[in-house]
Design a protein around this motif. Sequence first.
Motif, mmCIF file in Angstrom:
data_model
loop_
_atom_site.group_PDB
_atom_site.id
_atom_site.type_symbol
_atom_site.label_atom_id
_atom_site.label_comp_id
_atom_site.label_asym_id
_atom_site.label_seq_id
_atom_site.Cartn_x
_atom_site.Cartn_y
_atom_site.Cartn_z
ATOM 1 N N ILE B 111 -7.627 -3.355 6.792
ATOM 2 C CA ILE B 111 -8.445 -3.977 7.842
ATOM 3 C C ILE B 111 -7.870 -3.635 9.216
ATOM 4 N N SER B 112 -8.700 -3.115 10.088
ATOM 5 C CA SER B 112 -8.263 -2.773 11.442
ATOM 6 C C SER B 112 -9.445 -2.837 12.403
ATOM 7 N N THR B 145 3.351 -2.436 4.585
ATOM 8 C CA THR B 145 3.970 -3.552 5.302
ATOM 9 C C THR B 145 3.664 -3.490 6.793
ATOM 10 N N ILE B 147 1.254 -4.132 10.183
ATOM 11 C CA ILE B 147 0.476 -5.296 10.603
ATOM 12 C C ILE B 147 -0.874 -5.317 9.886
ATOM 13 N N GLU B 148 -1.511 -4.139 9.818
ATOM 14 C CA GLU B 148 -2.829 -4.059 9.193
ATOM 15 C C GLU B 148 -2.741 -4.306 7.691
ATOM 16 N N ALA B 151 -2.227 -7.968 7.168
ATOM 17 C CA ALA B 151 -3.463 -8.709 7.431
ATOM 18 C C ALA B 151 -4.426 -8.546 6.254
ATOM 19 N N THR B 152 -4.469 -7.340 5.688
ATOM 20 C CA THR B 152 -5.332 -7.096 4.538
ATOM 21 C C THR B 152 -4.867 -7.938 3.346
ATOM 22 N N SER B 154 -3.267 -10.741 3.497
ATOM 23 C CA SER B 154 -3.562 -12.155 3.736
ATOM 24 C C SER B 154 -5.059 -12.419 3.552
ATOM 25 N N VAL B 176 9.848 -2.579 7.072
ATOM 26 C CA VAL B 176 8.732 -3.227 7.755
ATOM 27 C C VAL B 176 7.974 -2.198 8.584
ATOM 28 N N GLY B 177 6.658 -2.305 8.572
ATOM 29 C CA GLY B 177 5.838 -1.385 9.345
ATOM 30 C C GLY B 177 5.654 -0.049 8.659
#
Lengths: 401, 198
Positions: B111-112, B145, B147-148, B151-152, B154, B176-177
């Motif tokens: 998701i973005s 890992t 942000i997108e 979010a996906t 979650s 991370v990232g």
Amino acid sequence: MHVERLELIDFRSYHHAVVDLQPGPQVLVGPNGVGKTNVLEALHVLAAGGSHRVGGDEALVREGAQEAVLRAWTRDREGRGQEVSLALRPGGRNVARVDGAGVPRLRDALGRVRVVLFAPEDLALVRGDPADRRRFLDQLLAQRRPAYHAARQEFERALRQRNALLRQQRLGDPAAQAGLPTWTEAVATTGARLVAARLLACHALADPFAARAAELAGGAPGATPGLAYRLSTDRVEVADGGVQEVDPQGLARELAEGMRERAEEERERATTLVGPHRDELRIDLDGRPARSHASQGEAWTLALALRLAAREVLEEVGEEPVVLLDDVFSELDDGRRARLAAWCGRAEQVVVTAAVEGDVPLGGPRLLVRPGEVQASTGPDEHREARGEGDHGDPGQKERP
Amino acid sequence: MDYEGPIQDLITELGRLPGIGPKSAQRLAFHLLTVDATDARRLADAITSVKERVRFCEVCFNVSEGPRCRVCRDERRSDEVLCVVEEPRDVVAIERTGEFRGRYHVLGGAISPLDGIGPAQLRVKELLARLSDGAVTEVVIATNTSIEGEATASYLSRQLQPLGVRLTRLAAGLPVGGDLEYADEVTLGRAFAGRTQL
Ligand SMILES: [Zn+2]
């Protein structure tokens, strides 16, 4: 730590210059506009990855050159030497090296040269917008905690995603509404990490700030300075040196709740109104904002005290940073000048620039700055160095290019 | 200035590939100009046949030569655990660890909003359909890992929670990232073995 030598290649106005520095104080002397500040700026770029004056790197590369190279030889408190270099390539990738070997990421090289810089523009710390004080905290944290820079990038990414969604929502996209909770959570979680780090920095600054402000004021009776952090949720946390911990999860809940409360307004304005990008570090005098209530003298004291306090916070971990004072003494009255000089006498290394040497009540070598070069004060000027502290020379004697 | 004829066409086409700037495109084009005709033809054939013969698996949307991919055809694998990833390359990365014996579901991205990608642009509907018969008892959310990716994850956990299926996320320890494909096998394998319930 201190810097023993700094080399500038195609940086600003310099083709190639080598500046030898020493522990303790030293003064770069030269008329305005010859590039004294560029030397301090170079050290700041090596420490923080960017200039304190301009956003992009383009302005840092000499006209006509492809890249600028900065190199510093440092020595830490245990006597270990290190060479840190940074090639600035506007439009390309900046490349950092430590002891001649490339490092995978720029941030692996940053923070090895540590500086605290004070410049006339710093009056904006007191007089300027909340954004000026946020930048101060962000720059301090970037040096104090290497992970902060990455955390900030994550937050900014989440913020841009959420704002894009809010814009789609305003355009009437029905799917945008359903996607909002996910991005509210992302902004709250990543934002809370920044707020937590800033709050800790703010609490850590409290005592040294009060002490330095009192010292610079010279015991004159006056208003009591203080620091506070105002969150975008309108909650104010007064800086308190005794606070050692904050709870990022609680902050994340507070931010998420704040976004839900302001959902209507966010929908109308199609932008995120809650988060560290809307917070403020407040400098107070007797509980009132110093921005509007401080006299000019008080404003200088507070701005300077904040920088000096930042140096103490940086020093908590690792090496003592080099203190860079860009043409600051000329802005201060005699009393503050003398008290700042006394403080500088205790620092491991201080590099000062001045147009008028007599403005600087500090000993140490004088380096003459001419367009494109920096020279140790030798030959006809040697006698001046030898006179040492207490005699500040006659500005009329100074060499002009 | 542009070159004339086919060489400029080649530079333009190469320059449209991800991660290839104008300078690289030019270098590649002039390199291709010097290689043997047979080598050049092999490359051209590979590009053509990838478009003709490779398609997406009708079950999991992994890349596949036939209607169903190798993993979906493999009868020894468990139908009870489903691993949700962003891209086919993540399937390859996880397969390399040898830790996973279930099936996959490839979302086709994360998701973005900035890129105009919401749940409707991903294969979320298809995922919900696969879970509807109750055969799957655990869904491992193995998005990146970034942000997108987070979010996906979650978003998916919100959507899947009501189904009562066990939801897990790869254990901490991944950079991370980062993209899963850049994690080394040992790290990724460990993250897989130590996955935590959401
Ligand atoms: Zn398949």
